[in-house]
Design a protein around this motif. Structure first.
Motif, PDB file in Angstrom:
ATOM      1  N   GLU A   6       0.730  -1.396  -0.004  1.00 19.46           N
ATOM      2  CA  GLU A   6      -0.045  -0.232  -0.037  1.00 19.46           C
ATOM      3  C   GLU A   6       0.821   1.051   0.086  1.00 19.46           C
ATOM      4  O   GLU A   6       2.060   1.282   0.567  1.00 19.46           O
ATOM      5  N   GLU A   7       0.332   2.341  -0.756  1.00 13.92           N
ATOM      6  CA  GLU A   7       1.295   3.591  -0.227  1.00 13.92           C
ATOM      7  C   GLU A   7       0.914   3.961   0.943  1.00 13.92           C
ATOM      8  O   GLU A   7       0.208   3.930   1.611  1.00 13.92           O
ATOM      9  N   ILE A   8       2.203   4.695   1.466  1.00 11.00           N
ATOM     10  CA  ILE A   8       2.578   4.984   2.777  1.00 11.00           C
ATOM     11  C   ILE A   8       2.761   6.532   2.353  1.00 11.00           C
ATOM     12  O   ILE A   8       3.540   7.032   1.793  1.00 11.00           O
ATOM     13  N   LEU A   9       1.732   7.336   3.226  1.00  5.52           N
ATOM     14  CA  LEU A   9       1.706   8.774   3.168  1.00  5.52           C
ATOM     15  C   LEU A   9       2.413   9.386   4.349  1.00  5.52           C
ATOM     16  O   LEU A   9       2.376   8.904   5.588  1.00  5.52           O
ATOM     17  N   ASP A  10       3.725  10.116   3.847  1.00  7.81           N
ATOM     18  CA  ASP A  10       4.561  10.427   5.026  1.00  7.81           C
ATOM     19  C   ASP A  10       4.035  11.998   5.761  1.00  7.81           C
ATOM     20  O   ASP A  10       2.929  12.464   5.010  1.00  7.81           O
ATOM     21  N   SER A  11       4.417  12.314   6.754  1.00 10.70           N
ATOM     22  CA  SER A  11       4.096  13.481   7.555  1.00 10.70           C
ATOM     23  C   SER A  11       3.807  14.788   6.448  1.00 10.70           C
ATOM     24  O   SER A  11       4.804  14.905   5.731  1.00 10.70           O
ATOM     25  N   PRO A  12       2.703  15.485   6.887  1.00 16.25           N
ATOM     26  CA  PRO A  12       2.716  16.654   5.961  1.00 16.25           C
ATOM     27  C   PRO A  12       3.650  17.675   6.180  1.00 16.25           C
ATOM     28  O   PRO A  12       3.762  18.590   5.477  1.00 16.25           O
ATOM     29  N   THR A  13       4.199  17.678   7.598  1.00 14.42           N
ATOM     30  CA  THR A  13       5.028  18.730   8.038  1.00 14.42           C
ATOM     31  C   THR A  13       6.455  18.499   7.088  1.00 14.42           C
ATOM     32  O   THR A  13       7.186  17.760   7.128  1.00 14.42           O
ATOM     33  N   GLY A  14       6.759  19.554   6.698  1.00 18.28           N
ATOM     34  CA  GLY A  14       7.993  19.596   5.673  1.00 18.28           C
ATOM     35  C   GLY A  14       9.225  19.130   6.060  1.00 18.28           C
ATOM     36  O   GLY A  14       9.869  18.058   5.519  1.00 18.28           O
ATOM     37  N   TRP A  15       9.700  19.514   7.209  1.00 22.55           N
ATOM     38  CA  TRP A  15      10.871  18.959   7.805  1.00 22.55           C
ATOM     39  C   TRP A  15      10.812  17.484   8.184  1.00 22.55           C
ATOM     40  O   TRP A  15      11.657  16.831   8.287  1.00 22.55           O
ATOM     41  N   VAL A  16       9.759  17.132   8.618  1.00 20.61           N
ATOM     42  CA  VAL A  16       9.402  15.759   9.130  1.00 20.61           C
ATOM     43  C   VAL A  16       9.502  14.960   7.728  1.00 20.61           C
ATOM     44  O   VAL A  16      10.198  13.546   7.781  1.00 20.61           O
ATOM     45  N   ALA A  17       8.872  15.035   6.977  1.00 18.89           N
ATOM     46  CA  ALA A  17       8.926  14.540   5.599  1.00 18.89           C
ATOM     47  C   ALA A  17      10.042  14.160   5.260  1.00 18.89           C
ATOM     48  O   ALA A  17      10.665  13.359   4.523  1.00 18.89           O
ATOM     49  N   ARG A  48      -9.452   7.982  10.206  1.00 19.61           N
ATOM     50  CA  ARG A  48     -10.593   8.224   9.402  1.00 19.61           C
ATOM     51  C   ARG A  48     -10.444   7.995   7.923  1.00 19.61           C
ATOM     52  O   ARG A  48     -11.129   7.554   7.183  1.00 19.61           O
ATOM     53  N   SER A  49      -8.949   7.882   7.351  1.00 20.16           N
ATOM     54  CA  SER A  49      -8.981   7.772   5.931  1.00 20.16           C
ATOM     55  C   SER A  49      -8.646   6.265   5.665  1.00 20.16           C
ATOM     56  O   SER A  49      -8.918   5.911   4.485  1.00 20.16           O
ATOM     57  N   GLY A  50      -8.169   5.662   6.854  1.00 20.35           N
ATOM     58  CA  GLY A  50      -7.801   4.277   6.527  1.00 20.35           C
ATOM     59  C   GLY A  50      -6.630   3.937   5.829  1.00 20.35           C
ATOM     60  O   GLY A  50      -5.862   3.088   5.553  1.00 20.35           O
ATOM     61  N   LYS A  51      -5.965   5.180   5.483  1.00 18.20           N
ATOM     62  CA  LYS A  51      -4.624   5.175   4.801  1.00 18.20           C
ATOM     63  C   LYS A  51      -3.251   4.994   5.743  1.00 18.20           C
ATOM     64  O   LYS A  51      -3.424   5.493   6.864  1.00 18.20           O
ATOM     65  N   LEU A  52      -2.208   4.414   5.024  1.00 22.22           N
ATOM     66  CA  LEU A  52      -1.100   4.309   6.115  1.00 22.22           C
ATOM     67  C   LEU A  52      -0.458   5.555   6.219  1.00 22.22           C
ATOM     68  O   LEU A  52      -0.166   6.302   5.148  1.00 22.22           O
ATOM     69  N   ARG A  53       0.026   5.805   7.281  1.00 20.01           N
ATOM     70  CA  ARG A  53       0.638   7.292   7.609  1.00 20.01           C
ATOM     71  C   ARG A  53       2.117   6.947   8.487  1.00 20.01           C
ATOM     72  O   ARG A  53       1.981   6.454   9.449  1.00 20.01           O
ATOM     73  N   ARG A  54       2.904   7.742   7.940  1.00 18.25           N
ATOM     74  CA  ARG A  54       4.358   7.369   8.515  1.00 18.25           C
ATOM     75  C   ARG A  54       4.894   8.642   8.854  1.00 18.25           C
ATOM     76  O   ARG A  54       5.028   9.980   8.192  1.00 18.25           O
ATOM     77  N   THR A  55       5.499   8.433  10.080  1.00 17.61           N
ATOM     78  CA  THR A  55       6.292   9.786  10.783  1.00 17.61           C
ATOM     79  C   THR A  55       7.316   9.362  11.478  1.00 17.61           C
ATOM     80  O   THR A  55       7.604   8.214  11.913  1.00 17.61           O
ATOM     81  N   ALA A  56       8.377  10.201  11.845  1.00 20.40           N
ATOM     82  CA  ALA A  56       9.534  10.298  12.458  1.00 20.40           C
ATOM     83  C   ALA A  56       9.446  10.670  13.872  1.00 20.40           C
ATOM     84  O   ALA A  56       8.793  11.714  13.949  1.00 20.40           O
ATOM     85  N   LEU A  57       9.852   9.910  14.814  1.00 24.08           N
ATOM     86  CA  LEU A  57       9.803  10.170  16.353  1.00 24.08           C
ATOM     87  C   LEU A  57      10.976   9.972  17.035  1.00 24.08           C
ATOM     88  O   LEU A  57      11.637   8.841  16.811  1.00 24.08           O
ATOM     89  N   ILE A  58      11.008  10.660  18.064  1.00 25.55           N
ATOM     90  CA  ILE A  58      12.127  10.268  19.075  1.00 25.55           C
ATOM     91  C   ILE A  58      11.503   9.110  19.994  1.00 25.55           C
ATOM     92  O   ILE A  58      10.436   8.988  20.359  1.00 25.55           O
ATOM     93  N   TYR A  59      12.564   8.248  20.068  1.00 28.44           N
ATOM     94  CA  TYR A  59      12.086   7.123  20.929  1.00 28.44           C
ATOM     95  C   TYR A  59      13.219   6.793  22.124  1.00 28.44           C
ATOM     96  O   TYR A  59      14.527   7.177  22.094  1.00 28.44           O
ATOM     97  N   GLY A  60      12.897   6.165  22.857  1.00 29.47           N
ATOM     98  CA  GLY A  60      13.608   5.779  24.117  1.00 29.47           C
ATOM     99  C   GLY A  60      13.396   3.981  24.106  1.00 29.47           C
ATOM    100  O   GLY A  60      12.621   3.396  23.458  1.00 29.47           O
TER     101      GLY A  60
END
Length: 146
Positions: A6-17, A48-60
């Motif tokens: 499936e297509e994965i949609l990346d964060s709409p925030t420019g620097w995150v994308a 709501r959309s059912g689409k795959l959404r990807r973002t980058a996050l800080i983790y521990g």
């Protein structure tokens, strides 16, 4: 996340994308450390959309578990990725080159008390985010799917 491509949609925030693109294109060789802080890629299913959404996050880390903070920069509302994983806790994770399925859950109040210091050590700004909002910022635990 059901095995189909499936297509994965990346964060709409420019620097995150841009960060996500670097991470993906280098297969995790670049982007894992972002300004000296460890990051992972989290893919959720849009509630709501059912689409795959990807973002980058800080983790521990807590043993084999990965920890996230749904800080949204201390904003009054939860980030979209957090709302998505509360609706569907089956997520995909990439840490460096490693990719795996996981289940996400919000830490209990007791777990959060124990784990918040882990995340505040990774990214001390989280304490400031919590101080500036009346929202109880969730701490998320990612456990590998069996």
């Amino acid at each position: 996340m059901d095995g189909r491509t499936e297509e994965i949609l990346d964060s709409p925030t420019g620097w995150v994308a841009a960060h996500v693109r670097t991470y993906v294109e280098s297969d995790g060789a670049k982007g894992h450390l972002y300004h000296g802080v460890p990051t992972l890629l989290l893919t959720t299913r849009g509630r709501r959309s059912g689409k795959l959404r990807r973002t980058a996050l800080i983790y521990g880390r807590d043993g084999d578990r990965h920890l996230l903070v749904a800080s949204n920069g201390g904003s009054p509302g939860h980030p979209a990725w957090y709302l998505n994983l509360t609706a569907d806790p089956a997520v995909e994770v990439q840490v460096g080159p490693e990719k795996f399925a996981a289940r996400a859950r919000t830490a209990t109040a007791e777990e959060k008390r124990a784990l918040w210091p882990v995340m505040a050590e990774v990214f001390p700004t989280y304490d400031g985010y919590q101080a500036k909002t009346s929202r109880d910022i969730p701490l998320v635990i990612l456990e590998r799917a069996q």
